[in-house]
Motif scaffolding. Structure first.
Motif, PDB file in Angstrom:
ATOM      1  N   GLU A 214       0.832  -1.212   0.000  1.00  0.00           N
ATOM      2  CA  GLU A 214       0.000   0.000   0.000  1.00  0.00           C
ATOM      3  C   GLU A 214       0.861   1.254   0.000  1.00  0.00           C
ATOM      4  O   GLU A 214       0.582   2.218  -0.724  1.00  0.00           O
ATOM      5  CB  GLU A 214      -0.904   0.011   1.236  1.00  0.00           C
ATOM      6  CG  GLU A 214      -2.034  -0.990   1.202  1.00  0.00           C
ATOM      7  CD  GLU A 214      -2.724  -1.140   2.552  1.00  0.00           C
ATOM      8  OE1 GLU A 214      -3.414  -2.151   2.754  1.00  0.00           O
ATOM      9  OE2 GLU A 214      -2.556  -0.247   3.403  1.00  0.00           O
TER      10      GLU A 214
ATOM     11  N   ASN B 264     -11.788   1.668   8.770  1.00  0.00           N
ATOM     12  CA  ASN B 264     -11.004   0.847   7.850  1.00  0.00           C
ATOM     13  C   ASN B 264     -11.649   0.685   6.481  1.00  0.00           C
ATOM     14  O   ASN B 264     -10.992   0.315   5.511  1.00  0.00           O
ATOM     15  CB  ASN B 264     -10.755  -0.552   8.448  1.00  0.00           C
ATOM     16  CG  ASN B 264      -9.643  -0.540   9.484  1.00  0.00           C
ATOM     17  OD1 ASN B 264      -8.879   0.416   9.563  1.00  0.00           O
ATOM     18  ND2 ASN B 264      -9.566  -1.584  10.286  1.00  0.00           N
ATOM     19  N   TYR B 265     -12.969   0.909   6.415  1.00  0.00           N
ATOM     20  CA  TYR B 265     -13.678   0.728   5.142  1.00  0.00           C
ATOM     21  C   TYR B 265     -14.167   2.060   4.567  1.00  0.00           C
ATOM     22  O   TYR B 265     -14.946   2.081   3.621  1.00  0.00           O
ATOM     23  CB  TYR B 265     -14.849  -0.246   5.335  1.00  0.00           C
ATOM     24  CG  TYR B 265     -14.364  -1.626   5.737  1.00  0.00           C
ATOM     25  CD1 TYR B 265     -13.953  -2.541   4.773  1.00  0.00           C
ATOM     26  CD2 TYR B 265     -14.253  -1.989   7.079  1.00  0.00           C
ATOM     27  CE1 TYR B 265     -13.466  -3.792   5.121  1.00  0.00           C
ATOM     28  CE2 TYR B 265     -13.762  -3.239   7.443  1.00  0.00           C
ATOM     29  CZ  TYR B 265     -13.377  -4.132   6.456  1.00  0.00           C
ATOM     30  OH  TYR B 265     -12.879  -5.371   6.804  1.00  0.00           O
TER      31      TYR B 265
ATOM     32  N   LEU C 286     -13.754   4.806   2.267  1.00  0.00           N
ATOM     33  CA  LEU C 286     -12.959   4.997   1.055  1.00  0.00           C
ATOM     34  C   LEU C 286     -12.534   6.443   0.810  1.00  0.00           C
ATOM     35  O   LEU C 286     -11.849   6.740  -0.170  1.00  0.00           O
ATOM     36  CB  LEU C 286     -13.724   4.467  -0.170  1.00  0.00           C
ATOM     37  CG  LEU C 286     -14.039   2.963  -0.142  1.00  0.00           C
ATOM     38  CD1 LEU C 286     -14.718   2.543  -1.434  1.00  0.00           C
ATOM     39  CD2 LEU C 286     -12.783   2.131   0.091  1.00  0.00           C
TER      40      LEU C 286
ATOM     41  N   TYR D 161     -10.503   7.747   2.764  1.00  0.00           N
ATOM     42  CA  TYR D 161      -9.092   7.643   3.130  1.00  0.00           C
ATOM     43  C   TYR D 161      -8.357   6.978   1.961  1.00  0.00           C
ATOM     44  O   TYR D 161      -8.724   5.878   1.538  1.00  0.00           O
ATOM     45  CB  TYR D 161      -8.899   6.821   4.402  1.00  0.00           C
ATOM     46  CG  TYR D 161      -9.411   7.477   5.661  1.00  0.00           C
ATOM     47  CD1 TYR D 161      -8.658   8.438   6.325  1.00  0.00           C
ATOM     48  CD2 TYR D 161     -10.657   7.127   6.188  1.00  0.00           C
ATOM     49  CE1 TYR D 161      -9.123   9.038   7.486  1.00  0.00           C
ATOM     50  CE2 TYR D 161     -11.134   7.731   7.352  1.00  0.00           C
ATOM     51  CZ  TYR D 161     -10.361   8.675   7.990  1.00  0.00           C
ATOM     52  OH  TYR D 161     -10.819   9.279   9.134  1.00  0.00           O
TER      53      TYR D 161
ATOM     54  N   ASN E 154      -7.246   3.326   2.298  1.00  0.00           N
ATOM     55  CA  ASN E 154      -8.349   2.364   2.224  1.00  0.00           C
ATOM     56  C   ASN E 154      -8.775   2.114   0.783  1.00  0.00           C
ATOM     57  O   ASN E 154      -9.119   0.996   0.399  1.00  0.00           O
ATOM     58  CB  ASN E 154      -9.544   2.866   3.030  1.00  0.00           C
ATOM     59  CG  ASN E 154      -9.332   2.763   4.521  1.00  0.00           C
ATOM     60  OD1 ASN E 154      -8.432   2.058   4.978  1.00  0.00           O
ATOM     61  ND2 ASN E 154     -10.132   3.468   5.297  1.00  0.00           N
TER      62      ASN E 154
ATOM     63  N   ARG F 111      -6.314  -0.192  -0.656  1.00  0.00           N
ATOM     64  CA  ARG F 111      -6.450  -1.536  -0.067  1.00  0.00           C
ATOM     65  C   ARG F 111      -7.657  -2.290  -0.618  1.00  0.00           C
ATOM     66  O   ARG F 111      -7.546  -3.466  -0.983  1.00  0.00           O
ATOM     67  CB  ARG F 111      -6.573  -1.418   1.456  1.00  0.00           C
ATOM     68  CG  ARG F 111      -6.682  -2.759   2.170  1.00  0.00           C
ATOM     69  CD  ARG F 111      -6.835  -2.550   3.663  1.00  0.00           C
ATOM     70  NE  ARG F 111      -5.761  -1.716   4.180  1.00  0.00           N
ATOM     71  CZ  ARG F 111      -5.767  -1.120   5.380  1.00  0.00           C
ATOM     72  NH1 ARG F 111      -6.827  -1.265   6.169  1.00  0.00           N
ATOM     73  NH2 ARG F 111      -4.753  -0.394   5.772  1.00  0.00           N
ATOM     74  N   HIS F 112      -8.801  -1.615  -0.679  1.00  0.00           N
ATOM     75  CA  HIS F 112     -10.044  -2.316  -1.014  1.00  0.00           C
ATOM     76  C   HIS F 112     -10.421  -2.296  -2.490  1.00  0.00           C
ATOM     77  O   HIS F 112     -11.195  -3.135  -2.943  1.00  0.00           O
ATOM     78  CB  HIS F 112     -11.201  -1.734  -0.186  1.00  0.00           C
ATOM     79  CG  HIS F 112     -11.006  -1.873   1.286  1.00  0.00           C
ATOM     80  ND1 HIS F 112     -10.899  -3.105   1.908  1.00  0.00           N
ATOM     81  CD2 HIS F 112     -10.885  -0.941   2.276  1.00  0.00           C
ATOM     82  CE1 HIS F 112     -10.721  -2.919   3.213  1.00  0.00           C
ATOM     83  NE2 HIS F 112     -10.699  -1.629   3.455  1.00  0.00           N
TER      84      HIS F 112
END
Length: 296
Positions: A143, A197-198, A200, A202, A205, A208-209
């Motif tokens: 990341e 954490n979820y 988006l 950020y 994140n 990552r996702h």
């Protein structure tokens, strides 16, 4: 011989230790503990490998950033409970990151990271620990590399972070997210989920996702591939640093004329070193001014 009954995650921690001599024998380790799956697995892994590392002491440090309201205090209570179950000493520190970020006019994520590492070092010194272990793993490294690549970077950005930087050690450096999830499942490890954490909004994140899953459709071994790429770039960066050091000595003695004779790649690195500037546009402006007659 390595114990084959160890999980994949533990084997990777052992491999890293043998390769990098990450933690010397008889060290005392303070684990940066958020309560998430990564730091929870790190705490259990270090306990399981306590004899392998010959650790003198292990303790946890939880930093409550006071960003997520009640959830922050839920994480704090979980950290206390987790430490109690493992019979580990824990240090709890509260830092009002939103307030500090507002006063400094900083991005809240950057401020949280800055304050967290400040507290890590403060507690490490006060409580006489040798190292602080963080749960950064191979997924985090990927990341970071993609984040720097997207923003624009030189070789340093593409190197991400090291398994050991000063008093910070990262025992999970070679482990993937899948290794961590498998270890948590196998060991029945509990953790708390950070609701952000979820989110988006950020950037990390989003990478990552959304970004990494798409890239893994092209290369399912993306993490290991980027790790190998990083090792090649690290060697090349070492060589360029040596050439830059020699060039700086020559420029100090001979001045502008010596600078103009340098290869453009080395010119950029000399400017970065001498002026402490990493912004590519600013570096280019300084080089152009020197070419037009400015002194270094």
């Amino acid at each position: 011989m390595m114990n084959t009954s160890y999980s994949k995650l533990l084997r990777k921690v052992i491999t890293l230790q043998r390769r990098e001599n990450l933690i010397p024998p008889e060290s005392s380790i303070l684990i940066g503990f958020s309560g998430g799956i990564d730091s929870s697995c790190l705490a259990v892994a270090m306990l399981k490998l306590r004899e392998f590392f010959k650790l003198k002491k292990i303790a946890l440090l939880h930093v409550n950033h006071m960003i997520r309201g009640e959830e922050s205090y839920r994480d704090e209570e979980f950290a206390k409970s987790f430490a109690q179950k493992l019979s580990l000493e824990i240090f709890i520190k509260r830092v009002d990151v939103p307030k500090i970020a507002k006063e400094k006019g900083e991005n809240i994520e950057a401020c949280a990271r800055e304050e967290r590492y400040r507290v890590f070092e403060e507690v490490r010194r006060e409580e006489n620990f040798d190292f602080v272990a963080t749960a950064h793993h191979l997924g985090d490294l990927v990341e970071t590399i993609l984040l720097w690549l997207t923003r624009g970077t030189g070789l340093e950005g593409l190197l991400g972070f090291e398994p050991k930087e000063g008093y910070i050690v990262r025992p999970l450096y070679l482990a993937t997210r899948e290794d961590i999830k498998d270890f948590a499942k196998k060991e029945g490890i509990q953790w708390v989920e950070d609701s952000t954490n979820y989110d988006l909004s950020y950037t990390r994140n989003l990478i990552r996702h959304r970004v990494i899953p798409e890239l893994k459709k092209i290369n399912k071994n993306l993490e290991e591939t980027l790790l190998r790429m990083r090792e090649v770039l690290k060697e090349e960066n070492r060589l360029l640093n040596e050439l830059t050091a020699g060039a700086i000595e020559k420029v100090r003695k001979e001045g502008r004329k010596a600078f103009l004779e340098l290869d453009p790649a080395i010119q950029r690195r000399v400017v970065v070193q001498l002026y402490g500037i990493k912004n590519f546009k600013e570096v280019s402006k300084i080089i152009n001014r020197i070419k037009k007659g400015d002194k270094l």
